[in-house]
Write a protein that holds these residues in place. Structure first.
Motif, PDB file in Angstrom:
ATOM      1  N   TYR A  40       0.734  -1.104   0.104  1.00 53.98           N
ATOM      2  CA  TYR A  40       0.127  -0.047  -0.087  1.00 53.98           C
ATOM      3  C   TYR A  40       0.748   1.277  -0.007  1.00 53.98           C
ATOM      4  O   TYR A  40       0.462   2.410   0.521  1.00 53.98           O
ATOM      5  CB  TYR A  40      -0.942   0.134   1.314  1.00 53.98           C
ATOM      6  CG  TYR A  40      -1.911  -0.891   1.049  1.00 53.98           C
ATOM      7  CD1 TYR A  40      -3.449  -0.639   1.149  1.00 53.98           C
ATOM      8  CD2 TYR A  40      -1.481  -2.461   1.526  1.00 53.98           C
ATOM      9  CE1 TYR A  40      -4.478  -1.650   1.080  1.00 53.98           C
ATOM     10  CE2 TYR A  40      -2.552  -3.484   1.230  1.00 53.98           C
ATOM     11  CZ  TYR A  40      -3.905  -3.278   1.162  1.00 53.98           C
ATOM     12  OH  TYR A  40      -4.845  -4.084   1.245  1.00 53.98           O
ATOM     13  N   ILE A 222      -5.272  -2.589   4.604  1.00 51.34           N
ATOM     14  CA  ILE A 222      -5.126  -1.079   4.877  1.00 51.34           C
ATOM     15  C   ILE A 222      -5.301  -0.774   6.459  1.00 51.34           C
ATOM     16  O   ILE A 222      -4.692   0.156   6.822  1.00 51.34           O
ATOM     17  CB  ILE A 222      -6.559  -0.201   4.288  1.00 51.34           C
ATOM     18  CG1 ILE A 222      -6.205   1.325   4.093  1.00 51.34           C
ATOM     19  CG2 ILE A 222      -7.791  -0.448   5.037  1.00 51.34           C
ATOM     20  CD1 ILE A 222      -5.060   1.611   3.384  1.00 51.34           C
ATOM     21  N   TYR A 354      -6.969   4.806   0.593  1.00 45.26           N
ATOM     22  CA  TYR A 354      -6.133   3.750   0.197  1.00 45.26           C
ATOM     23  C   TYR A 354      -5.351   4.214  -1.174  1.00 45.26           C
ATOM     24  O   TYR A 354      -4.217   3.961  -1.215  1.00 45.26           O
ATOM     25  CB  TYR A 354      -7.108   2.586  -0.548  1.00 45.26           C
ATOM     26  CG  TYR A 354      -8.024   1.783   0.313  1.00 45.26           C
ATOM     27  CD1 TYR A 354      -7.876   0.722   0.804  1.00 45.26           C
ATOM     28  CD2 TYR A 354      -8.944   2.373   1.040  1.00 45.26           C
ATOM     29  CE1 TYR A 354      -8.368  -0.371   1.245  1.00 45.26           C
ATOM     30  CE2 TYR A 354      -9.861   1.613   1.760  1.00 45.26           C
ATOM     31  CZ  TYR A 354      -9.458   0.232   1.972  1.00 45.26           C
ATOM     32  OH  TYR A 354     -10.209  -0.726   2.472  1.00 45.26           O
ATOM     33  N   THR A 358      -1.213   4.368  -1.697  1.00 51.61           N
ATOM     34  CA  THR A 358      -0.756   3.216  -2.607  1.00 51.61           C
ATOM     35  C   THR A 358      -0.057   4.148  -3.552  1.00 51.61           C
ATOM     36  O   THR A 358       0.835   3.409  -4.392  1.00 51.61           O
ATOM     37  CB  THR A 358      -1.826   2.901  -2.999  1.00 51.61           C
ATOM     38  OG1 THR A 358      -2.460   1.850  -1.826  1.00 51.61           O
ATOM     39  CG2 THR A 358      -1.410   1.151  -4.016  1.00 51.61           C
TER      40      THR A 358
END
Length: 372
Positions: A40, A222, A354, A358
């Motif tokens: 991530y 996450i 996210y 990422t």
């Protein structure tokens, strides 16, 4: 030593504490830490090592290339990958003791044809996400094919799994429906003579809020990095964001009232002011959509990003605050010192946290602190 001009500082102690807290949510289940997509954005190999040091049972990645990179880094623990187009190098994966996923009869056949020895395979059932996994009659066909192959000594089925679509909305009726479909799929596998092995359905939000679905293992993604799966979720588990993104001012200067800033001149100074140049841009994964909307911590306060985000840089309005070239700027972090969080940047960018973490890359230097 001079600090990098674009740096992601990763707190491995916070990461370990997050994993411990998540394990406490599902004390009777094994834990898989998901390190796909370069963990991530946190760095796959260092985070995988930190997860192992923290006692995680399994690592999870999407692609075979990610799995093989972990093996090349020296990782020897339990490892599952699950996303492969036709022609994937299953032979290399099996030789490296990577467990692979079959989501269809065609994929199982390809794995069996390529494997140099009996592969360890987990079966994925589509319980309602309508993404990867076998659905309905295709699941029945996959179970039959796997049972025949296992009886012939050609495969070892080690698990069955699926993925929630709406677990970040704990009261959503799809969660009950998917769990019921999963239980029925496990029963179908057992009826075909296959010991299900590891049963796993929970992602991060379900790990936090749905104990009925913890089964044999939970997959934490996450949440392991300290970011809420959804900003609206509430839970008691303490989680701390692991990554702080910071830079150093490359230039500080006064501009007069009426001066326009950056490409397209989308921001105009209403007064004489001081602006600072931050050397990160969309080349590092800073979203252009954050232009004129995001904030950073600089000169002791949160100040606005003004003008359009460029490939290598963006501008902040420091007002009358005192700042010099080289001073630190924090784009986001845990929020403990007043800095924005990844969630704040997600809101400013019109996306989810996210994606904020990422997509980080380019010329950002990762620095790891703490940990074993």
């Amino acid at each position: 030593m001079t600090a990098p001009q674009a740096e992601a500082v990763i707190d491995l102690d916070a990461f370990g504490a997050n994993l411990e807290a998540l394990a406490a949510c599902a004390p009777s289940s094994a834990q898989m830490t998901v390190v796909k997509a370069d963990a991530y954005g946190h760095g796959m190999v260092p985070m995988a090592r930190a997860a192992r040091a923290a006692g995680t049972d399994w690592l999870g990645v999407a692609t075979l290339a990610e799995a093989l990179a972990l093996r090349e880094s020296g990782d020897t623990g339990d490892l599952l990958c699950w996303l492969a187009a036709p022609g994937a190098d299953y032979a290399a994966a099996v030789e490296a003791d990577v467990e692979v996923t079959a989501s269809s009869t065609d994929q199982l056949a390809e794995i069996l044809a390529a494997a140099p020895r009996r592969p360890r395979v987990q079966l994925k059932v589509d319980t309602g996400l309508s993404r990867n996994g076998a659905l309905g009659r295709e699941w029945t066909a996959l179970v039959a094919a796997a049972a025949a192959a296992q009886a012939a000594g050609r495969v070892e089925v080690t698990g069955i799994w699926s993925h929630f679509a709406c677990a970040d909305e704990p009261a959503h009726p799809a969660n009950d429906a998917q769990e019921a479909v999963f239980v029925a799929a496990v029963d179908e596998l057992t009826a075909a003579g296959i010991e299900p092995g590891l049963r796993h359905l929970c992602n991060s939000p379900a790990t936090l809020t749905r104990p009925s679905a913890h089964f044999d293992m939970v997959r934490v993604g996450i949440a392991a990095y300290g970011i809420r799966p959804d900003p609206g979720m509430t839970y008691e588990t303490p989680l701390t964001p692991v990554l702080t993104l910071r830079g150093r001012l490359a230039q500080v200067k006064r501009i007069p009232a009426g001066a326009k800033v950056s490409y397209g001149q989308t921001w105009t100074a209403e007064r004489d002011t001081t602006v600072g140049l931050v050397p990160l841009g969309y080349g590092e994964g800073i979203a252009v959509s954050a232009s004129n909307r995001a904030e950073v911590l600089a000169a002791g306060a949160r100040v606005p990003l003004v003008g359009r985000v460029c490939m290598d840089q963006f501008v902040v309005d420091l007002g009358e605050r005192s700042a010099r070239r080289g001073d630190a700027v924090v784009l986001f972090g845990p929020g403990h010192d007043g800095e924005p969080t990844a969630e704040d940047w997600a809101t400013a960018s019109g996306t989810i946290a996210y994606e904020v973490v990422t997509r980080l890359g380019g010329r950002i230097v990762r620095t790891y602190e703490g940990g074993a």
